[in-house]
Enzyme design. Sequence first.
Site: not given
Length: 278
Positions: A148, A224, A257
Amino acid sequence: MTLEMISQNKSFGGWHKQYTHRSDVLNCDMRFAVYLPPQASAETPVPVLYWLSGLTCTDENFMQKAGAQRIAAELGMAIVAPDTSPRGDDVADDPAYDMGKGAGFYLNATQPPWSSHYRMYDYVVEELPALIEATFPVTQQRAIAGHSMGGHGALLIALRNPQRYSSVSAFSPITNPMNCPWGQKAFTAYLGNDRLQWAQYDASGLMAAAEHKLPALVDQGMADNFLQEQLKPEMLEQAAQLSGYPLQLRRHDGYDHSYYFIASFIEEHLRFHAEHLF
Protein backbone atom coordinates in the site's frame (compact mmCIF):
# COMPACT_ATOMS: atom_id res chain seq x y z
CA MET A 1 24.88 5.17 16.95
CA THR A 2 23.49 3.38 20.01
CA LEU A 3 20.97 0.59 19.55
CA GLU A 4 18.72 -0.66 22.32
CA MET A 5 17.15 -4.08 21.85
CA ILE A 6 13.61 -4.13 23.24
CA SER A 7 12.52 -7.66 22.30
CA GLN A 8 13.72 -10.87 20.68
CA ASN A 9 12.00 -14.08 19.64
CA LYS A 10 13.51 -17.19 18.11
CA SER A 11 11.77 -18.12 14.87
CA PHE A 12 12.56 -20.94 12.41
CA GLY A 13 16.09 -21.21 13.77
CA GLY A 14 16.76 -17.49 13.40
CA TRP A 15 15.90 -14.44 15.47
CA HIS A 16 13.31 -11.71 15.23
CA LYS A 17 14.52 -8.65 17.14
CA GLN A 18 13.19 -5.15 17.77
CA TYR A 19 15.46 -2.18 18.38
CA THR A 20 15.18 1.52 19.10
CA HIS A 21 17.76 4.08 18.11
CA ARG A 22 18.16 7.81 17.77
CA SER A 23 17.71 8.94 14.18
CA ASP A 24 19.68 12.02 13.19
CA VAL A 25 17.76 12.21 9.91
CA LEU A 26 14.33 12.16 11.54
CA ASN A 27 15.35 14.01 14.71
CA CYS A 28 13.59 11.51 16.97
CA ASP A 29 13.86 8.01 18.39
CA MET A 30 12.88 5.28 15.93
CA ARG A 31 12.05 1.60 16.15
CA PHE A 32 12.70 -1.12 13.61
CA ALA A 33 12.47 -4.90 13.46
CA VAL A 34 14.99 -7.29 11.94
CA TYR A 35 14.73 -10.99 11.19
CA LEU A 36 18.12 -12.71 11.05
CA PRO A 37 17.98 -16.20 9.51
CA PRO A 38 20.00 -19.05 11.04
CA GLN A 39 22.67 -18.73 8.34
CA ALA A 40 23.59 -15.16 9.37
CA SER A 41 27.02 -14.92 11.01
CA ALA A 42 30.17 -12.87 10.74
CA GLU A 43 31.59 -15.60 8.50
CA THR A 44 28.46 -15.89 6.34
CA PRO A 45 26.69 -12.53 6.11
CA VAL A 46 23.34 -12.56 4.33
CA PRO A 47 21.50 -10.17 1.99
CA VAL A 48 18.63 -8.00 3.20
CA LEU A 49 15.05 -7.41 2.11
CA TYR A 50 13.73 -4.06 3.34
CA TRP A 51 9.95 -4.12 3.93
CA LEU A 52 7.94 -0.87 4.00
CA SER A 53 4.50 -1.03 5.58
CA GLY A 54 1.32 0.90 4.86
CA LEU A 55 -0.84 3.55 6.50
CA THR A 56 -1.35 3.19 10.28
CA CYS A 57 1.19 0.34 10.51
CA THR A 58 4.40 -0.01 12.51
CA ASP A 59 7.38 -2.36 12.26
CA GLU A 60 5.24 -5.10 13.84
CA ASN A 61 2.47 -5.69 11.30
CA PHE A 62 4.50 -7.46 8.63
CA MET A 63 6.65 -9.45 11.05
CA GLN A 64 3.64 -10.75 12.96
CA LYS A 65 1.11 -11.31 10.15
CA ALA A 66 2.88 -12.09 6.86
CA GLY A 67 4.46 -15.43 7.79
CA ALA A 68 7.70 -14.55 6.02
CA GLN A 69 10.21 -15.98 8.50
CA ARG A 70 9.96 -19.61 7.41
CA ILE A 71 10.93 -18.83 3.82
CA ALA A 72 13.51 -16.22 4.83
CA ALA A 73 15.15 -18.85 7.04
CA GLU A 74 15.21 -21.35 4.18
CA LEU A 75 16.64 -18.81 1.73
CA GLY A 76 19.14 -17.24 4.12
CA MET A 77 17.70 -13.73 3.79
CA ALA A 78 17.44 -11.07 6.48
CA ILE A 79 14.33 -8.87 6.63
CA VAL A 80 14.33 -5.33 8.01
CA ALA A 81 11.04 -3.56 8.73
CA PRO A 82 11.23 0.12 9.73
CA ASP A 83 8.36 2.09 11.21
CA THR A 84 6.14 4.07 8.82
CA SER A 85 6.86 7.55 10.18
CA PRO A 86 8.70 9.53 12.82
CA ARG A 87 7.33 9.16 16.35
CA GLY A 88 7.46 11.13 19.58
CA ASP A 89 5.69 13.80 21.59
CA ASP A 90 7.34 16.64 19.66
CA VAL A 91 6.62 15.13 16.21
CA ALA A 92 3.83 16.81 14.23
CA ASP A 93 0.66 14.76 13.87
CA ASP A 94 -2.84 14.94 12.43
CA PRO A 95 -6.07 13.36 13.71
CA ALA A 96 -6.70 11.69 10.35
CA TYR A 97 -5.29 8.19 9.79
CA ASP A 98 -3.74 9.17 6.45
CA MET A 99 -1.61 12.08 7.70
CA GLY A 100 1.08 12.47 10.31
CA LYS A 101 2.24 9.60 12.52
CA GLY A 102 1.87 6.28 10.75
CA ALA A 103 1.64 8.07 7.39
CA GLY A 104 5.12 9.27 6.45
CA PHE A 105 4.70 8.39 2.74
CA TYR A 106 8.45 7.72 2.41
CA LEU A 107 9.27 11.24 1.27
CA ASN A 108 11.30 14.19 2.55
CA ALA A 109 8.83 16.85 3.68
CA THR A 110 9.63 20.45 2.80
CA GLN A 111 6.70 22.22 4.51
CA PRO A 112 6.35 23.11 8.20
CA PRO A 113 5.55 21.62 10.63
CA TRP A 114 6.38 18.35 8.88
CA SER A 115 9.83 19.24 7.56
CA SER A 116 11.56 19.06 10.95
CA HIS A 117 10.97 15.29 11.26
CA TYR A 118 9.32 13.77 8.20
CA ARG A 119 12.29 12.66 6.12
CA MET A 120 11.49 8.98 5.69
CA TYR A 121 13.02 8.86 2.21
CA ASP A 122 16.50 9.70 3.52
CA TYR A 123 15.99 7.41 6.51
CA VAL A 124 15.10 4.36 4.40
CA VAL A 125 17.62 5.00 1.61
CA GLU A 126 20.65 6.09 3.64
CA GLU A 127 20.53 6.10 7.43
CA LEU A 128 18.83 2.80 8.19
CA PRO A 129 20.84 0.63 5.75
CA ALA A 130 24.08 2.16 7.01
CA LEU A 131 23.07 1.27 10.56
CA ILE A 132 21.98 -2.25 9.61
CA GLU A 133 25.14 -2.98 7.63
CA ALA A 134 27.39 -1.67 10.41
CA THR A 135 25.63 -3.67 13.14
CA PHE A 136 24.42 -7.02 11.80
CA PRO A 137 26.00 -9.85 9.76
CA VAL A 138 24.56 -8.73 6.43
CA THR A 139 25.95 -7.86 3.02
CA GLN A 140 25.34 -4.76 0.93
CA GLN A 141 23.03 -6.76 -1.33
CA ARG A 142 19.56 -5.23 -0.83
CA ALA A 143 16.06 -5.74 -2.15
CA ILE A 144 13.02 -3.67 -1.24
CA ALA A 145 9.30 -4.41 -0.99
CA GLY A 146 6.17 -3.03 0.62
CA HIS A 147 2.39 -2.83 0.91
CA SER A 148 0.00 0.00 0.00
CA MET A 149 1.72 3.24 1.12
CA GLY A 150 4.79 1.05 1.64
CA GLY A 151 4.43 -0.35 -1.86
CA HIS A 152 4.50 3.25 -3.08
CA GLY A 153 7.65 3.77 -1.02
CA ALA A 154 9.37 0.63 -2.25
CA LEU A 155 8.67 1.41 -5.90
CA LEU A 156 9.73 5.05 -5.80
CA ILE A 157 12.88 4.31 -3.78
CA ALA A 158 13.93 1.52 -6.14
CA LEU A 159 13.16 3.62 -9.20
CA ARG A 160 15.20 6.54 -7.89
CA ASN A 161 18.07 4.38 -6.59
CA PRO A 162 18.38 1.38 -8.93
CA GLN A 163 22.07 0.98 -8.09
CA ARG A 164 21.23 0.24 -4.44
CA TYR A 165 18.77 -2.63 -4.96
CA SER A 166 18.68 -5.95 -6.78
CA SER A 167 14.88 -6.06 -7.18
CA VAL A 168 11.62 -4.49 -6.04
CA SER A 169 8.17 -5.84 -5.27
CA ALA A 170 4.89 -4.54 -3.89
CA PHE A 171 1.47 -5.61 -2.74
CA SER A 172 -1.43 -3.26 -3.53
CA PRO A 173 0.80 -0.20 -4.00
CA ILE A 174 -0.32 3.39 -4.39
CA THR A 175 1.08 3.61 -7.90
CA ASN A 176 0.15 7.14 -8.96
CA PRO A 177 -0.10 9.29 -5.80
CA MET A 178 -0.15 12.54 -7.77
CA ASN A 179 -3.58 11.52 -9.04
CA CYS A 180 -5.30 9.86 -6.07
CA PRO A 181 -6.83 11.32 -2.88
CA TRP A 182 -4.32 9.77 -0.45
CA GLY A 183 -1.36 11.04 -2.40
CA GLN A 184 -2.76 14.47 -3.18
CA LYS A 185 -3.58 15.09 0.47
CA ALA A 186 -0.17 13.97 1.70
CA PHE A 187 1.82 15.68 -1.03
CA THR A 188 0.02 19.01 -0.51
CA ALA A 189 0.72 18.93 3.22
CA TYR A 190 4.28 17.61 3.12
CA LEU A 191 5.53 19.19 -0.13
CA GLY A 192 3.28 22.19 -0.78
CA ASN A 193 1.80 22.86 -4.20
CA ASP A 194 4.93 22.34 -6.29
CA ARG A 195 3.99 19.46 -8.57
CA LEU A 196 7.60 19.12 -9.71
CA GLN A 197 8.40 18.00 -6.16
CA TRP A 198 5.40 15.68 -6.22
CA ALA A 199 6.73 14.02 -9.36
CA GLN A 200 9.89 12.94 -7.51
CA TYR A 201 7.72 10.59 -5.46
CA ASP A 202 5.29 9.25 -8.06
CA ALA A 203 6.10 5.68 -9.09
CA SER A 204 4.17 5.76 -12.36
CA GLY A 205 5.90 8.90 -13.57
CA LEU A 206 9.30 7.60 -12.46
CA MET A 207 8.76 4.24 -14.16
CA ALA A 208 7.66 5.85 -17.42
CA ALA A 209 10.98 7.74 -17.56
CA ALA A 210 13.23 5.00 -16.12
CA GLU A 211 16.48 4.19 -17.90
CA HIS A 212 18.16 1.81 -15.42
CA LYS A 213 15.68 -1.01 -14.81
CA LEU A 214 15.25 -3.52 -11.98
CA PRO A 215 13.18 -6.71 -11.88
CA ALA A 216 9.78 -5.65 -10.48
CA LEU A 217 6.86 -7.71 -9.20
CA VAL A 218 3.49 -6.24 -8.17
CA ASP A 219 0.50 -8.19 -6.86
CA GLN A 220 -2.95 -6.60 -6.71
CA GLY A 221 -6.14 -8.07 -5.27
CA MET A 222 -9.20 -7.39 -7.38
CA ALA A 223 -11.56 -7.25 -4.36
CA ASP A 224 -9.49 -4.44 -2.82
CA ASN A 225 -11.74 -1.62 -1.57
CA PHE A 226 -9.10 0.95 -2.56
CA LEU A 227 -8.39 -0.40 -6.05
CA GLN A 228 -10.11 2.14 -8.29
CA GLU A 229 -9.84 5.36 -6.29
CA GLN A 230 -6.43 5.07 -4.63
CA LEU A 231 -4.21 2.35 -6.11
CA LYS A 232 -4.66 2.55 -9.90
CA PRO A 233 -2.38 -0.33 -11.00
CA GLU A 234 -3.24 0.37 -14.63
CA MET A 235 -1.21 3.59 -14.39
CA LEU A 236 1.91 1.67 -13.41
CA GLU A 237 1.25 -0.84 -16.17
CA GLN A 238 1.01 1.94 -18.75
CA ALA A 239 4.22 3.49 -17.43
CA ALA A 240 6.07 0.18 -17.76
CA GLN A 241 4.89 -0.15 -21.36
CA LEU A 242 6.20 3.34 -22.16
CA SER A 243 9.71 2.65 -20.89
CA GLY A 244 9.92 -1.08 -21.49
CA TYR A 245 10.24 -1.67 -17.77
CA PRO A 246 10.40 -5.35 -16.71
CA LEU A 247 7.28 -5.16 -14.55
CA GLN A 248 5.30 -8.28 -13.72
CA LEU A 249 1.88 -7.09 -12.53
CA ARG A 250 -0.41 -9.87 -11.35
CA ARG A 251 -4.11 -9.46 -10.59
CA HIS A 252 -5.79 -11.87 -8.17
CA ASP A 253 -9.55 -12.35 -8.09
CA GLY A 254 -11.21 -12.26 -4.68
CA TYR A 255 -8.26 -10.93 -2.68
CA ASP A 256 -8.57 -7.70 -0.69
CA HIS A 257 -6.15 -5.18 0.86
CA SER A 258 -5.41 -7.17 4.01
CA TYR A 259 -2.53 -9.24 5.33
CA TYR A 260 -4.50 -12.35 4.34
CA PHE A 261 -3.56 -11.35 0.78
CA ILE A 262 0.07 -10.68 1.66
CA ALA A 263 0.42 -13.98 3.53
CA SER A 264 -0.99 -15.83 0.51
CA PHE A 265 1.79 -14.66 -1.84
CA ILE A 266 4.71 -13.56 0.34
CA GLU A 267 6.60 -16.80 -0.36
CA GLU A 268 6.57 -16.03 -4.08
CA HIS A 269 7.87 -12.52 -3.40
CA LEU A 270 10.73 -13.75 -1.23
CA ARG A 271 11.75 -16.34 -3.82
CA PHE A 272 11.55 -13.65 -6.53
CA HIS A 273 13.96 -11.47 -4.57
CA ALA A 274 16.25 -14.40 -3.78
CA GLU A 275 16.72 -15.06 -7.50
CA HIS A 276 18.29 -11.62 -7.84
CA LEU A 277 19.93 -11.13 -4.43
CA PHE A 278 21.97 -14.33 -4.77
